[in-house]
Enzyme design. Structure first.
Site, short mmCIF file in Angstrom:
data_model
loop_
_atom_site.label_atom_id
_atom_site.label_comp_id
_atom_site.label_asym_id
_atom_site.label_seq_id
_atom_site.Cartn_x
_atom_site.Cartn_y
_atom_site.Cartn_z
N TYR A 9 -14.31 -12.71 -0.32
CA TYR A 9 -15.09 -11.51 -0.66
C TYR A 9 -16.26 -11.86 -1.57
O TYR A 9 -17.36 -11.31 -1.44
CB TYR A 9 -14.20 -10.46 -1.34
N ARG B 167 -6.85 10.92 -6.83
CA ARG B 167 -8.08 10.15 -6.65
C ARG B 167 -9.31 11.05 -6.80
O ARG B 167 -10.31 10.67 -7.42
CB ARG B 167 -8.07 9.50 -5.27
N ASP C 76 -6.54 -3.26 -7.69
CA ASP C 76 -7.05 -3.95 -6.50
C ASP C 76 -7.28 -5.41 -6.82
O ASP C 76 -7.54 -5.77 -7.97
CB ASP C 76 -8.35 -3.31 -6.01
N ARG D 287 -3.88 6.42 0.49
CA ARG D 287 -4.47 7.61 1.11
C ARG D 287 -3.56 8.39 2.04
O ARG D 287 -3.84 9.55 2.34
CB ARG D 287 -5.74 7.21 1.87
N ARG E 206 0.83 -1.22 0.00
CA ARG E 206 0.00 0.00 0.00
C ARG E 206 0.85 1.26 0.00
O ARG E 206 0.50 2.26 0.63
CB ARG E 206 -0.95 0.03 1.20
O1 CP3 Z 1 0.11 0.38 -3.24
C1 CP3 Z 1 -0.29 -0.78 -3.38
O2 CP3 Z 1 -0.13 -1.68 -2.54
C2 CP3 Z 1 -0.92 -1.18 -4.71
C3 CP3 Z 1 -2.34 -1.21 -4.80
C4 CP3 Z 1 -3.19 -2.16 -3.97
C5 CP3 Z 1 -4.44 -1.77 -3.44
N1 CP3 Z 1 -5.04 -2.88 -2.90
C6 CP3 Z 1 -4.98 -0.42 -3.50
C7 CP3 Z 1 -6.10 -0.04 -2.62
C8 CP3 Z 1 -3.02 -3.51 -3.68
C9 CP3 Z 1 -1.83 -4.41 -3.97
C10 CP3 Z 1 -4.21 -3.95 -3.02
C11 CP3 Z 1 -4.43 -5.35 -2.60
C12 CP3 Z 1 -5.63 -5.67 -1.82
N2 CP3 Z 1 -6.90 -5.16 -1.95
C13 CP3 Z 1 -5.68 -6.70 -0.84
C14 CP3 Z 1 -4.55 -7.62 -0.46
C15 CP3 Z 1 -3.52 -6.93 0.40
C16 CP3 Z 1 -4.02 -6.50 1.74
O3 CP3 Z 1 -4.05 -5.29 1.97
O4 CP3 Z 1 -4.36 -7.37 2.56
C17 CP3 Z 1 -6.99 -6.74 -0.34
C18 CP3 Z 1 -7.52 -7.66 0.74
C19 CP3 Z 1 -7.76 -5.77 -1.05
C20 CP3 Z 1 -9.21 -5.50 -0.92
C21 CP3 Z 1 -9.49 -4.11 -0.51
N3 CP3 Z 1 -9.21 -2.99 -1.26
C22 CP3 Z 1 -10.11 -3.69 0.69
C23 CP3 Z 1 -10.60 -4.61 1.78
C24 CP3 Z 1 -10.20 -2.29 0.62
C25 CP3 Z 1 -10.89 -1.39 1.63
C26 CP3 Z 1 -10.08 -1.24 2.85
C27 CP3 Z 1 -8.98 -0.23 2.64
O5 CP3 Z 1 -7.82 -0.56 2.88
O6 CP3 Z 1 -9.33 0.87 2.26
C28 CP3 Z 1 -9.59 -1.86 -0.57
C29 CP3 Z 1 -9.42 -0.47 -1.03
C30 CP3 Z 1 -8.07 -0.04 -1.53
N4 CP3 Z 1 -7.22 -0.78 -2.30
C31 CP3 Z 1 -7.49 1.26 -1.35
C32 CP3 Z 1 -6.27 1.26 -2.03
C33 CP3 Z 1 -5.30 2.40 -2.18
C34 CP3 Z 1 -8.15 2.43 -0.64
C35 CP3 Z 1 -9.13 2.98 -1.58
C36 CP3 Z 1 -9.32 4.46 -1.47
O7 CP3 Z 1 -8.53 5.23 -2.05
O8 CP3 Z 1 -10.31 4.81 -0.85
#
Ligand code: CP3
Length: 349
Positions: free
Chosen positions: A157, A44, A81, A35, A31
């Site tokens: 999911y 974004r 994602d 944010r 990540r």
């Molecule tokens: O920078 C990076 O790591 C690359 C991008 C990336 C995102 N998600 C962006 C993201 C990667 C590799 C992921 C993987 C991801 N997504 C996983 C596996 C890794 C982990 O964190 O366990 C999972 C389980 C998800 C599913 C997911 N995506 C959830 C549950 C959520 C909501 C919770 C949260 O963290 O906000 C997301 C949203 C998400 N994915 C955001 C980002 C930057 C936040 C979205 C926003 O900008 O509001």
């Protein structure tokens, strides 16, 4: 490992995956685009929503590069994602602010034929365009990591219609309707193979498979829904595109991480923050590159303790190939200055 292109500097990240103990170790953070960065929040807002951002190659490329510009990380990870895969298979994906993802409707056996028939790659074309743009913009000494969710985590999911309060409890399905779960996992394996091979063809140098919800599964279930599906994906990647490293993130599995590390198809195991470093070095490092392990909360806290612990982690893996990373993703409340201090502590010990 991939053949070296003449004149192309191989990144420390890829050299480490090739078995070299690089000092100081390469660093990237899960990540790293997100944010906690003001420039991410700005882009974004320009995109409209998180999903609009994922499917806008110009802006997704921009946010992928933001943390590289700011912190000079050794690897970029594609901005996307794990849930775009089930979306491309036909579920409706939405992200509700403050609540996280929703996948509708929750999957039943009646959906499987439709998933099988759909060409998910078509809908994922913009993501491949992002990969092409990022690879073209990155310097040769930086690696580009492509990724996908591991089948079990994506299935949790899909089955729950969103984040589950207790993902491991979904293992009940393994006992109740093993055939349905096995078929869903098998479809996810096939889709994921196509998806990550397409990312490699677009320019990804390595692939990470995220099994965020692998924790809490008894061994026979773990083998069936996590270990074996991830092995199949990595084996297919290696058969189709020889030399591409595959990194596994089986979060929360404890000592079962050894089962992943010994797989011939597994180049690296990313450990969570509760895995003892000395144990990982003794048990995992002999057969896989170790990545990660640093507590993301320490980066929120920052200061002397963060820097001391980061140096202690690097020392724990001195002399063996190791990639610095966190045990899970950076959280939105992380001050970006702490990330800069963390990188400095590792590069100037
Ligand atoms: O920078 C990076 O790591 C690359 C991008 C990336 C995102 N998600 C962006 C993201 C990667 C590799 C992921 C993987 C991801 N997504 C996983 C596996 C890794 C982990 O964190 O366990 C999972 C389980 C998800 C599913 C997911 N995506 C959830 C549950 C959520 C909501 C919770 C949260 O963290 O906000 C997301 C949203 C998400 N994915 C955001 C980002 C930057 C936040 C979205 C926003 O900008 O509001």
């Amino acid at each position: 490992m991939k053949e070296e292109t003449p004149g192309r500097v191989r990144s420390g990240f890829l050299r480490t995956l090739g078995g070299e103990a690089v000092t100081p170790p390469p660093i990237w953070l899960m990540r790293q685009a997100g944010r906690y960065l003001p420039e991410y929040r700005q882009t974004r807002a320009r995109a409209g929503s998180f999903l609009d951002l994922c499917f806008n190659p110009a802006l997704a490329c921009e946010v992928t590069l933001q943390p590289i510009r700011r912190f000079d990380f050794d690897a970029a990870i594609l901005f996307s994602d794990i849930l775009v895969a089930p979306m491309a298979m036909g579920q409706t994906l939405t992200f509700v602010d403050g609540e996280g993802p929703r996948l509708k409707p929750p999957v039943t056996a009646a959906d499987l034929d439709g998933f099988r028939r759909r060409n998910a790659l078509e809908r994922l074309a913009p993501i491949m365009e992002t990969v092409r743009r990022v690879r073209a913009a990155l310097s040769a000494d930086k690696a580009l990591i492509g990724f996908a969710g591991a089948p079990w985590t994506v299935a949790t999911y899909m089955l729950a219609g969103g984040p589950s309060d207790d993902p491991a409890a979904l293992r009940g399905l393994f006992y109740k309707d093993e055939a349905f779960l096995a078929e869903l996992i098998e479809i996810l394996v096939a889709t994921t193979i196509d998806y990550v091979v397409a990312q490699i063809d677009a320019g990804a140098d390595a692939i990470q498979l995220f099994d965020t919800w692998a924790g809490g599964l008894p061994e026979p279930v773990l083998r069936a829904v996590s270990l074996e599906p991830m092995r199949k994906i990595a084996a297919a990647v290696k058969a189709a595109r020889p030399g591409t490293p595959v990194l596994f993130f089986p979060r929360g599995v404890g000592a079962a991480a050894i089962h992943y590390a010994v797989l011939e198809e597994c180049d690296a195991v990313s450990i969570d923050a509760s895995t003892p470093w000395e144990w990982a070095r003794m048990s995992l490092a002999p057969t896989a590159v170790v990545q990660g392990g640093f507590d993301p909360m320490l980066v929120v806290a920052g200061g002397e303790r963060m820097e001391r612990e980061a140096r202690r982690l690097v020392r724990a893996f001195m002399g063996v190939p190791y990639i610095f990373n966190l045990g899970h993703g950076l959280t939105p409340d992380t001050p970006p200055e702490h990330v800069a201090d963390l990188v400095a502590a590792i590069r100037n010990p």
